[in-house]
Design a protein around this motif. Structure first.
Motif, short mmCIF file in Angstrom:
data_model
loop_
_atom_site.label_atom_id
_atom_site.label_comp_id
_atom_site.label_asym_id
_atom_site.label_seq_id
_atom_site.Cartn_x
_atom_site.Cartn_y
_atom_site.Cartn_z
N ALA A 67 0.89 -1.11 0.05
CA ALA A 67 0.09 -0.04 -0.05
C ALA A 67 0.86 1.18 -0.16
O ALA A 67 0.48 2.22 -0.77
CB ALA A 67 -0.96 -0.18 1.18
N LEU A 68 1.87 1.22 0.56
CA LEU A 68 2.77 2.34 0.75
C LEU A 68 3.55 2.58 -0.53
O LEU A 68 3.57 3.93 -0.88
CB LEU A 68 3.79 2.33 2.11
CG LEU A 68 4.79 3.31 2.22
CD1 LEU A 68 4.40 4.52 2.30
CD2 LEU A 68 5.79 2.80 3.31
N TYR A 71 1.30 4.06 -3.42
CA TYR A 71 1.10 5.44 -2.92
C TYR A 71 2.32 6.30 -3.20
O TYR A 71 1.90 7.25 -3.89
CB TYR A 71 0.72 5.46 -1.57
CG TYR A 71 0.56 6.97 -0.94
CD1 TYR A 71 -0.99 7.42 -1.32
CD2 TYR A 71 1.42 7.85 -0.44
CE1 TYR A 71 -1.13 8.84 -0.68
CE2 TYR A 71 0.84 9.01 0.04
CZ TYR A 71 -0.29 9.54 -0.12
OH TYR A 71 -0.64 10.93 0.17
N GLY A 76 1.89 10.09 -4.33
CA GLY A 76 1.06 10.63 -3.36
C GLY A 76 1.51 11.78 -2.38
O GLY A 76 2.77 11.59 -2.29
N ALA A 87 -5.32 10.70 1.46
CA ALA A 87 -4.79 9.60 2.38
C ALA A 87 -5.19 9.55 3.72
O ALA A 87 -5.68 8.70 4.55
CB ALA A 87 -3.22 9.70 2.57
N THR A 90 -8.86 8.61 3.62
CA THR A 90 -9.22 7.08 3.74
C THR A 90 -8.83 6.61 5.27
O THR A 90 -9.70 5.83 5.72
CB THR A 90 -8.27 6.50 2.73
OG1 THR A 90 -8.50 6.91 1.54
CG2 THR A 90 -8.49 4.87 2.87
N ASN A 305 1.30 11.72 5.83
CA ASN A 305 0.32 11.18 4.96
C ASN A 305 0.55 9.61 4.74
O ASN A 305 -0.11 8.68 4.40
CB ASN A 305 0.16 11.82 3.51
CG ASN A 305 -0.90 12.81 3.87
OD1 ASN A 305 -2.06 12.85 3.49
ND2 ASN A 305 -0.24 13.90 4.44
N PRO A 306 2.16 9.35 4.35
CA PRO A 306 2.46 7.80 4.29
C PRO A 306 1.98 7.00 5.60
O PRO A 306 1.46 5.70 5.25
CB PRO A 306 3.88 7.80 4.32
CG PRO A 306 4.52 9.06 3.64
CD PRO A 306 3.21 10.03 4.17
N VAL A 309 -1.42 5.97 5.12
CA VAL A 309 -1.79 5.00 4.10
C VAL A 309 -1.56 3.57 4.84
O VAL A 309 -2.37 2.73 4.48
CB VAL A 309 -0.60 5.27 3.02
CG1 VAL A 309 -0.78 3.93 2.02
CG2 VAL A 309 -1.22 6.52 2.13
N THR A 310 -0.57 3.60 5.65
CA THR A 310 -0.05 2.38 6.09
C THR A 310 -1.32 1.93 7.29
O THR A 310 -1.65 0.61 7.61
CB THR A 310 1.46 2.03 6.64
OG1 THR A 310 1.70 3.07 7.46
CG2 THR A 310 2.12 2.25 5.35
N ALA A 313 -4.53 0.82 5.86
CA ALA A 313 -4.36 -0.62 5.25
C ALA A 313 -4.15 -1.72 6.59
O ALA A 313 -4.52 -2.76 6.34
CB ALA A 313 -2.88 -0.87 4.50
#
Length: 420
Positions: A67-68, A71, A76, A87, A90, A305-306, A309-310, A313
């Motif tokens: 996922a990372l 992105y 991203g 991000a 979500t 933001n990373p 994302v994780t 996930a």
């Protein structure tokens, strides 16, 4: 395991003397996956440390890594302060629908900064702002972070001494089992609250860990936590639960306070909330407490933001059903059985824990440190905790396999037996 002495010169000459974990594990780590970490010479170690609880889903979890990478490969947003991003949206949607709503938790979400101590500072600041009072009650052997406000509610004398200034506007109460079991829970606290001559200023809040990790794996009973929640309600004090190390599934449920059936006013979350070891923290609170003015509490790196994302996930992969929870509970039985057997061979020792956080307290405070060093020689990373480092603390990834867990526990037992 035969370990050749690595070249540590750049670390010892250039890096500050404040470094600590590298002194316990004198090697240079190069890569990791799952529950295993490798040094640059190819030696493999089982990880019963898990980034001090920041790697609940293991190193480089493939689902989160994918996922990372996706992105990042699509450019991203990496840094956005508190701007709205896809991000963040979500993550908030997953967190609301998968974590908060099924537990009937009404919280607003605040991103106070990248670390756990940032979340604690925000919680303390908000509680004082809401109640218009200064005093916050914390507990013996508590650990809440290394910034000044968090240090003020921390119990460890060594860490508190590093502040260099008075740590004020707090008062300490005994944690569960700190006094002998014949002492009524909260008797001293209740007496001080009721007695106008006690000298205790009316507290704005109480901050507590359900399990004190750094303090020695001290486990609060559910009834003790329920009584504390009632006491806070009766005396107009906010209840803050610091779930930074014990949250995100460490005890079995997503939040460690779920077993007690309480709903804290404020909750701090960090460490494994990102799922991947990326810096991220949350301060959660009841909507009526959200009296912040825009920008009143901010920080440059509150929008990682990373990490969003994780984190999303991780929630999607592990918290849409009870599979991980059941695995944690099964692993807990395995760990408890191993510690029971180990303690039986060492007079004066004891063990305690819940889920996948456990501690083995040894009668000689130096024994735990010796065992941890010996475990490293056998290929296991494990740390100590407690005021004197007297507790061997087991904090493996929640996703560890049964075989890996058994192997690590056998190493732990051998290390304890050989260093008596």
């Amino acid at each position: 395991m035969t370990i050749t002495q690595p070249d540590l010169s750049v670390f010892t000459t250039l890096e500050s003397e404040v470094r600590s974990y590298c002194r316990s594990w004198p090697t240079v780590f190069a890569r990791a996956q799952g529950s295993r970490i490798h040094d640059e010479d190819g030696h493999e170690y089982l990880d019963f440390f898990a980034g001090a609880g920041s790697l609940n889903y293991g190193h480089n979890n493939p689902v989160l890594k994918r996922a990372l990478l996706d992105y990042l490969e699509h450019d991203g947003i990496t840094h956005a302060l508190d701007m709205s991003t896809t991000a963040k949206r979500t993550f908030l949607e997953f967190f609301q629908h998968t974590i908060l709503r099924p537990r009937d938790l009404p919280y607003k979400v605040m991103f106070p900064g990248p670390t756990g101590t940032n979340a604690v500072e925000a919680a303390l600041k908000l509680a004082r702002k809401v109640k218009g009072r200064e005093t916050v009650v914390s507990f013996t052997n508590a650990f809440h972070g290394m910034s000044l406000g968090a240090l003020a509610v921390t119990g460890n004398a060594f860490k508190r001494a590093g502040a260099g200034v008075p740590l004020v506007h707090t008062t300490r109460m005994p944690f569960d089992h700190y006094m002998d079991d014949g002492t009524s829970d909260f008797r001293w606290f209740e007496q001080q609250l009721a007695d106008r001559g006690s000298g205790l200023d009316q507290p704005a809040a109480v901050i507590v860990e359900t399990i004190q990790g750094e303090g020695g794996v001290n486990v609060a009973r559910p009834q003790w936590l329920r009584t504390l929640a009632t006491l806070c309600q009766e005396h107009d004090m906010l209840l803050i639960v610091d779930d930074i190390q014990m949250g995100c599934g460490r005890t079995g449920s997503f939040f460690s306070f779920e077993e007690a059936g309480i709903t804290p006013d404020i909750v701090t979350v960090s460490k494994s909330i990102s799922g991947y070891g990326l810096p991220m923290s949350l301060c959660l609170f009841r909507p009526e407490l959200d009296i912040w003015e825009p920008g009143e509490h901010n920080g440059t790196f509150r929008g990682n933001n990373p990490a969003f994302v994780t984190a999303a996930a991780a929630i999607n992969a592990y918290w849409t059903d009870d599979e991980l929870k059941q695995q944690i509970l099964a692993h807990a039985q395995t760990i408890e059985a191993a510690l029971r057997d180990t303690a039986a061979h060492h007079s004066g020792s004891g063990y305690r824990g819940r889920g996948m956080i456990w501690g083995l307290e040894l009668s000689d405070p130096r024994h735990a440190g010796r065992a941890a060093r010996r475990a490293f020689e056998f290929g296991l990373l494990v740390e100590t905790s407690g005021a004197q480092g007297e507790v061997l603390k087991l904090l493996p990834p929640l996703t560890i396999t049964a075989d890996e867990l058994d192997h690590g526990l056998r190493i732990m037992q051998r290390a304890v037996h050989e260093t008596t």
